[in-house]
Design a protein around this motif. Structure first.
Motif, PDB file in Angstrom:
ATOM      1  N   GLN A  62       0.523  -1.335   0.286  1.00 14.93           N
ATOM      2  CA  GLN A  62       0.041  -0.096  -0.044  1.00 14.93           C
ATOM      3  C   GLN A  62       0.749   1.615   0.579  1.00 14.93           C
ATOM      4  OE1 GLN A  62      -3.598  -0.044   2.679  1.00 14.93           O
ATOM      5  NE2 GLN A  62      -2.354  -1.857   3.057  1.00 14.93           N
ATOM      6  N   VAL A  96      -2.713  -3.284  -3.248  1.00 19.00           N
ATOM      7  CA  VAL A  96      -3.283  -3.492  -3.103  1.00 19.00           C
ATOM      8  C   VAL A  96      -5.117  -2.893  -2.790  1.00 19.00           C
ATOM      9  CG1 VAL A  96      -2.270  -5.886  -1.435  1.00 19.00           C
ATOM     10  CG2 VAL A  96      -3.456  -3.719  -0.546  1.00 19.00           C
ATOM     11  N   ARG A  97      -4.836  -1.969  -3.240  1.00 12.72           N
ATOM     12  CA  ARG A  97      -6.082  -0.743  -3.270  1.00 12.72           C
ATOM     13  C   ARG A  97      -5.937  -0.204  -4.749  1.00 12.72           C
ATOM     14  NH1 ARG A  97      -7.585   2.247   2.458  1.00 12.72           N
ATOM     15  NH2 ARG A  97      -7.022   0.585   3.421  1.00 12.72           N
ATOM     16  N   ARG A 113      -6.203  -4.767  -6.782  1.00  5.80           N
ATOM     17  CA  ARG A 113      -8.017  -4.996  -5.677  1.00  5.80           C
ATOM     18  C   ARG A 113      -7.592  -6.255  -5.267  1.00  5.80           C
ATOM     19  NH1 ARG A 113     -11.616  -0.792  -2.317  1.00  5.80           N
ATOM     20  NH2 ARG A 113      -9.729  -0.236  -3.372  1.00  5.80           N
ATOM     21  N   TYR A 117      -6.473 -10.249  -3.286  1.00 10.48           N
ATOM     22  CA  TYR A 117      -7.351 -10.662  -2.970  1.00 10.48           C
ATOM     23  C   TYR A 117      -7.740 -12.286  -3.339  1.00 10.48           C
ATOM     24  CZ  TYR A 117     -11.826 -12.444  -1.035  1.00 10.48           C
ATOM     25  OH  TYR A 117     -13.048 -12.934  -0.062  1.00 10.48           O
ATOM     26  N   LYS A 120      -4.994 -13.854  -1.523  1.00  8.71           N
ATOM     27  CA  LYS A 120      -5.410 -13.454  -0.315  1.00  8.71           C
ATOM     28  C   LYS A 120      -3.608 -13.051   0.243  1.00  8.71           C
ATOM     29  CE  LYS A 120      -7.231 -18.716   0.266  1.00  8.71           C
ATOM     30  NZ  LYS A 120      -6.797 -18.576  -1.369  1.00  8.71           N
ATOM     31  N   SER A 122      -3.853  -9.563   0.646  1.00  6.60           N
ATOM     32  CA  SER A 122      -4.512  -8.472   1.859  1.00  6.60           C
ATOM     33  C   SER A 122      -3.910  -7.666   2.666  1.00  6.60           C
ATOM     34  CB  SER A 122      -6.299  -9.151   2.643  1.00  6.60           C
ATOM     35  OG  SER A 122      -6.090 -10.036   3.269  1.00  6.60           O
ATOM     36  N   THR A 124      -0.284  -6.473   4.484  1.00  2.80           N
ATOM     37  CA  THR A 124       0.659  -5.659   3.809  1.00  2.80           C
ATOM     38  C   THR A 124       2.201  -5.251   4.721  1.00  2.80           C
ATOM     39  OG1 THR A 124       0.622  -3.705   4.160  1.00  2.80           O
ATOM     40  CG2 THR A 124      -0.788  -3.990   1.826  1.00  2.80           C
TER      41      THR A 124
END
Length: 185
Positions: A62, A96-97, A113, A117, A120, A122, A124
């Motif tokens: 992130q 991840v976003r 994102r 997911y 797997k 999620s 960071t």
């Protein structure tokens, strides 16, 4: 390079645990040598194979994650470790976003994102090593010390994963384990 992690540490006024409880104030600057990828995973694997590398590393992070910043600072400010990484792997950053589109290993298209997911990833940072066959070999979740990260890369480069599992339970890591083919898309 400016160490934003140290800047954050100073602003917490002697409360070290607070360093990781809040997002950083500025976006992380990733190493310039990370691969500028079109986010086509099979194309990235083909590039690594052509360059005679051991595979690719997907770095799931992130933009303001203090653990990600510490991982990047600690591991890639070490020039020897940085050169070893570049010699043996292409490193591709996945937010991840994020909203950029990623074409997975089986041709399915995801936002960053949703790709995170589906892998797997999620928490960071999450680091997943893929071989030149496009199969996942090793997943590291959470901050990894330079010693642990170096060991993981050697495990892949020396192909030790063909005979044994990477050791789990080192205090330097939240979780370290081998993964199955079901993780990647």
């Amino acid at each position: 390079t400016q160490n934003l992690f140290a800047e954050q540490a100073v602003s917490t006024a002697g409360k070290p645990e607070a360093i990781f409880s809040q997002p950083l104030k500025k976006n992380i600057i990733e190493p310039a040598w990370f691969k500028l990828s079109l986010l086509d995973m099979q194309g990235d694997i083909d590039d690594a194979k052509e360059a005679k590398k051991s595979g690719i590393i997907l770095y799931f992070g992130q933009k303001r994650c203090p653990y990600c910043k510490k991982f990047l600072d600690d591991n890639f400010s070490d020039q020897k470790l940085s050169r070893y990484t570049q010699k043996n792997f292409d490193v591709i950053s996945i937010n991840v976003r994020g909203t950029r589109m990623v074409t997975g290993f089986k041709g399915k298209t995801f936002s960053e994102r949703k790709f995170a997911y589906s892998n797997k990833a999620s928490l960071t940072p999450t680091i997943i090593f893929f071989g030149t066959d496009g199969k996942p070999i090793l997943k590291l979740v959470g901050y990894q010390s330079p010693k642990k990260f170096r060991s993981a890369m050697r495990f892949i480069v020396e192909k030790k994963y063909r005979k044994k599992k990477f050791v789990k339970g080192n205090r330097d890591s939240i979780s370290t384990y081998t993964i199955s083919d079901k993780t990647s898309q």
